[in-house]
Design a protein around this motif. Structure first.
Motif, PDB file in Angstrom:
ATOM      1  N   ARG A 143      -5.080   1.372 -15.291  1.00  0.00           N
ATOM      2  CA  ARG A 143      -4.955   0.719 -13.978  1.00  0.00           C
ATOM      3  C   ARG A 143      -4.359  -0.660 -14.170  1.00  0.00           C
ATOM      4  NH1 ARG A 143      -9.886  -0.482 -10.378  1.00  0.00           N
ATOM      5  NH2 ARG A 143      -8.342  -1.579  -9.122  1.00  0.00           N
ATOM      6  N   LYS A 144      -4.879  -1.358 -15.186  1.00  0.00           N
ATOM      7  CA  LYS A 144      -4.392  -2.705 -15.463  1.00  0.00           C
ATOM      8  C   LYS A 144      -2.912  -2.656 -15.858  1.00  0.00           C
ATOM      9  CE  LYS A 144      -5.564  -6.837 -18.107  1.00  0.00           C
ATOM     10  NZ  LYS A 144      -6.362  -7.419 -19.197  1.00  0.00           N
ATOM     11  N   SER A 147      -0.801  -2.257 -12.822  1.00  0.00           N
ATOM     12  CA  SER A 147      -0.744  -3.510 -12.063  1.00  0.00           C
ATOM     13  C   SER A 147       0.196  -4.508 -12.724  1.00  0.00           C
ATOM     14  CB  SER A 147      -2.136  -4.142 -11.961  1.00  0.00           C
ATOM     15  OG  SER A 147      -2.942  -3.398 -11.092  1.00  0.00           O
ATOM     16  N   ALA A 150       3.705  -3.535 -12.124  1.00  0.00           N
ATOM     17  CA  ALA A 150       4.106  -3.824 -10.742  1.00  0.00           C
ATOM     18  C   ALA A 150       4.478  -5.308 -10.613  1.00  0.00           C
ATOM     19  CB  ALA A 150       2.985  -3.452  -9.771  1.00  0.00           C
ATOM     20  N   LEU A 151       3.684  -6.167 -11.255  1.00  0.00           N
ATOM     21  CA  LEU A 151       3.977  -7.610 -11.225  1.00  0.00           C
ATOM     22  C   LEU A 151       5.265  -7.925 -11.976  1.00  0.00           C
ATOM     23  CD1 LEU A 151       0.506  -9.314 -11.778  1.00  0.00           C
ATOM     24  CD2 LEU A 151       1.924  -9.344  -9.716  1.00  0.00           C
TER      25      LEU A 151
ATOM     26  N   GLU B  98      -0.462  -1.216  -6.202  1.00  0.00           N
ATOM     27  CA  GLU B  98      -0.170  -2.205  -5.173  1.00  0.00           C
ATOM     28  C   GLU B  98      -1.250  -2.029  -4.104  1.00  0.00           C
ATOM     29  OE1 GLU B  98       2.928  -4.750  -5.538  1.00  0.00           O
ATOM     30  OE2 GLU B  98       3.888  -2.801  -5.561  1.00  0.00           O
ATOM     31  N   PRO B  99      -2.147  -2.949  -3.853  1.00  0.00           N
ATOM     32  CA  PRO B  99      -2.241  -4.263  -4.484  1.00  0.00           C
ATOM     33  C   PRO B  99      -2.737  -4.167  -5.923  1.00  0.00           C
ATOM     34  CG  PRO B  99      -4.150  -3.879  -3.085  1.00  0.00           C
ATOM     35  CD  PRO B  99      -3.241  -2.704  -2.890  1.00  0.00           C
ATOM     36  N   VAL B 100      -2.517  -5.225  -6.681  1.00  0.00           N
ATOM     37  CA  VAL B 100      -2.906  -5.227  -8.089  1.00  0.00           C
ATOM     38  C   VAL B 100      -4.421  -5.238  -8.248  1.00  0.00           C
ATOM     39  CG1 VAL B 100      -0.805  -6.357  -8.844  1.00  0.00           C
ATOM     40  CG2 VAL B 100      -2.772  -7.747  -8.212  1.00  0.00           C
ATOM     41  N   CYS B 101      -4.920  -4.721  -9.380  1.00  0.00           N
ATOM     42  CA  CYS B 101      -6.355  -4.681  -9.626  1.00  0.00           C
ATOM     43  C   CYS B 101      -6.881  -6.088  -9.945  1.00  0.00           C
ATOM     44  CB  CYS B 101      -6.701  -3.693 -10.741  1.00  0.00           C
ATOM     45  SG  CYS B 101      -6.156  -4.188 -12.377  1.00  0.00           S
TER      46      CYS B 101
END
Lengths: 222, 222
Positions: A143-144, A147, A150-151, B98-101
């Protein structure tokens, strides 16, 4: 083995099934053919490819009913991580870590404790719990990763916007992007030259131009 | 899209190059053909496949020199994680979050702060630092993943040894393994039946037998 090669090997559904099956333990040709419902020559063709890439290997073992059998088994262990989205294409490949990194040392120690348990039924229970713990950790970690990627993609897009104010051409923008975001600066020049199909001279000229506009670029020696 | 499908799509070197190139921004057919040094029909064939799988999409944009151009762009964002070694075959696929964790929220907030910086040169520097931070985090995370998978593989092997004392046949051992290690118990029955090609009755019979030998199995309702 390059990532491209590995993806090509994994991209064949039959080879993927063979690897999945061998992850279960060594198997001989007839066993695999029965399990995957394919002819022996069809399987053998893929076994040869997998062996050539060093993903599997084989050994001979006596059989009770006939001549010795050739068993195939998974040879290497590794992880492949692919992430892509608008503005980002990220592939990495890693060997499975041995010894394990510090962050998972406590789990590794617990596994060694479990292995010393004499009572088999108790050991099975502890093994199940440990496996669940690892799966939970893997889930959080992925999950991290998603994320972070995505960033990273958002950063690429934003940097693209910023660079439009400094750069006149596509080539300029690409080179600026690479200099600002690339991790391995040593490989930078080769990568840029290959990907953008430009000469050393042209590359240096653009870098000089960028240096005068973006002080950040100034710190790199080419 | 299944993991097998995705690996098959990524397994083709030309498709991989197209995806990598589109991650850079939208492009039209001729541009891709020039960049990859292939004919337009050769590229188009792959674009159709990528579009069918929903990985890319297209839009039309006016051209200054001729008729409107059809641009292709990356549509979805995701990560694929593959890990395999003796005793383990692990593949997972995730959409980019999205949104980030929560764990990366501080980085996301920092990115929003950077986006508000008026001075472009300063913004470029901050973006570079943030990108480096993310790459360091990704590196740590993938090391941890590789370690966890190495441990998971060790657990599989050890459980195999333990189960040899309880199980008489291969089928028994496989079912016991699945019950002890499988994450999604609901899908268990279907998976076992398909993979081992056994009937519902046979499965239940083996589970009853295992229950009498391994109390841990007893807790699952089938």
């Amino acid at each position: 083995m390059s990532i491209e090669d590995l993806l090509e090997v994994l991209g064949n559904p039959t080879r993927l099934k063979i690897l999945r099956s061998l992850a279960d333990g060594p198997k001989y040709l007839l066993e695999l053919a029965r399990e995957l419902d394919l002819s022996e020559p069809a399987i053998l063709k893929h076994l040869i490819i997998l062996e050539r890439y060093g993903l599997i290997s084989s050994f001979k073992r006596d059989s009770k009913t006939g001549p010795p059998r050739k068993y195939y088994y998974l040879k290497t262990g590794f992880t492949v991580d692919v992430g892509f989205t608008d503005g980002l294409f990220d592939i990495s490949i890693r060997r499975l870590e041995e010894p394990v990194c510090e962050e998972v040392e406590s789990i590794a120690e617990e596994l060694q404790r479990v292995k010393r348990i004499k009572n088999c039924v108790e050991a099975v229970e502890k093994v199940a719990a440990l496996s669940e713990l690892i799966d939970r950790e893997l889930f959080k970690l992925r999950r991290k990763e998603a994320s972070l990627l995505a960033l990273k993609s958002e950063i690429y897009r934003y940097l693209g916007e910023l660079l439009e104010r400094f750069c006149e051409t596509y080539l300029e923008r690409k080179i600026a992007e690479w200099m600002i975001l690339s991790q391995s600066r040593e490989r930078l020049l080769e990568e840029v030259k290959t990907a953008l199909n430009i000469s050393d001279t042209e590359f240096k000229l653009i870098v000089e131009k960028l240096r005068s506009k973006i002080p950040y670029i100034d710190r790199f020696t080419i």
